[in-house]
Design an enzyme around this catalytic site. Sequence first.
Site, short mmCIF file in Angstrom:
data_model
loop_
_atom_site.label_atom_id
_atom_site.label_comp_id
_atom_site.label_asym_id
_atom_site.label_seq_id
_atom_site.Cartn_x
_atom_site.Cartn_y
_atom_site.Cartn_z
N HIS A 67 -1.76 21.87 -2.85
CA HIS A 67 -1.98 23.24 -3.31
C HIS A 67 -2.87 24.05 -2.36
CE1 HIS A 67 -5.82 21.71 -5.20
NE2 HIS A 67 -6.23 22.91 -4.84
N SER A 204 -11.31 20.96 -3.47
CA SER A 204 -9.90 20.60 -3.53
C SER A 204 -9.46 19.84 -2.29
CB SER A 204 -9.04 21.85 -3.67
OG SER A 204 -9.18 22.43 -4.94
N GLY A 205 -8.67 18.79 -2.52
CA GLY A 205 -8.18 17.99 -1.41
C GLY A 205 -9.10 16.88 -0.98
#
Length: 277
Positions: A67, A204-205
């Site tokens: 994403h 994120s990630g």
Amino acid sequence: FFFMVDFFSLRPSFWALCGTAPLNGRIVGGEDAPPGYWPWQVSVQLRGKHFCGGSLINKEWVMSAAHCFSGPSGWTVSLGLQSLQGANPNKVSRNVVKIILHPNYDSKTYDNDITLLRLSSPVRFTDYIRPVCLAASGSVFNNGTDSWVTGWVALPFPQTLQEVEVPVVGNRQCNCLNGVGTVTDNMICAGVLAGGKDSCQGDSGGPMVSKQGSVWVQSGIVSFGSGCARPNLPGVYSRVSRYQSWIKSRIRSNRPGFVQFISSGLDPDSSYTCPGL
């Protein structure tokens, strides 16, 4: 806990490095992560600014969340990074030359939220830059498994790499808390149900890892959540062990190290009951 090693994916020199952090003596949690404690942590940057986290999985590949990558070019990766500002004597940067999103990534549900990034050239491993081991297919992380999440939260301060210790929350309970049908088998949850400890935007990630003996194994990739550190709303992560075959199909040389992590005892989540499940 015990673990099994995929020897076909590991050369002896690589196994000596995968999942090891010589400078990390961490037992209980803090906030700022000391330099070298999480040597696989990377900052994925867009046009020179931190955008998402990621983890180094071999000398020329980084794993992150799908994403994070929707369209723009100009991606770089910084390794050995301690702070987003000021001096970073151990920092090494590489351009991203290839982005491989999982073919079944669903941007609405965040299912299969995983991507692989190929670096412009291999990096040299040091005490501050090392690959993490990945949870192999069939790994089991019982409810309560101790885990660590690291990243740079997208807030004005702090700019120093952050670490937080959170337990795994079983999928049945996590589904109940986040909304039945929200959490698939491709996901794993973690968080303090009282609130106050969680990953957040900017993380994120990034990796969620658990330790077996002296080896750190990545169980999850920071994916999504309902707010940050809210009570009874665990964070949701991509379950790394579901993607061993896919990762090996995309990285055919110097493959990452996979370790089968098996929690001992009965998983309390197996008997968790929730209306709608």
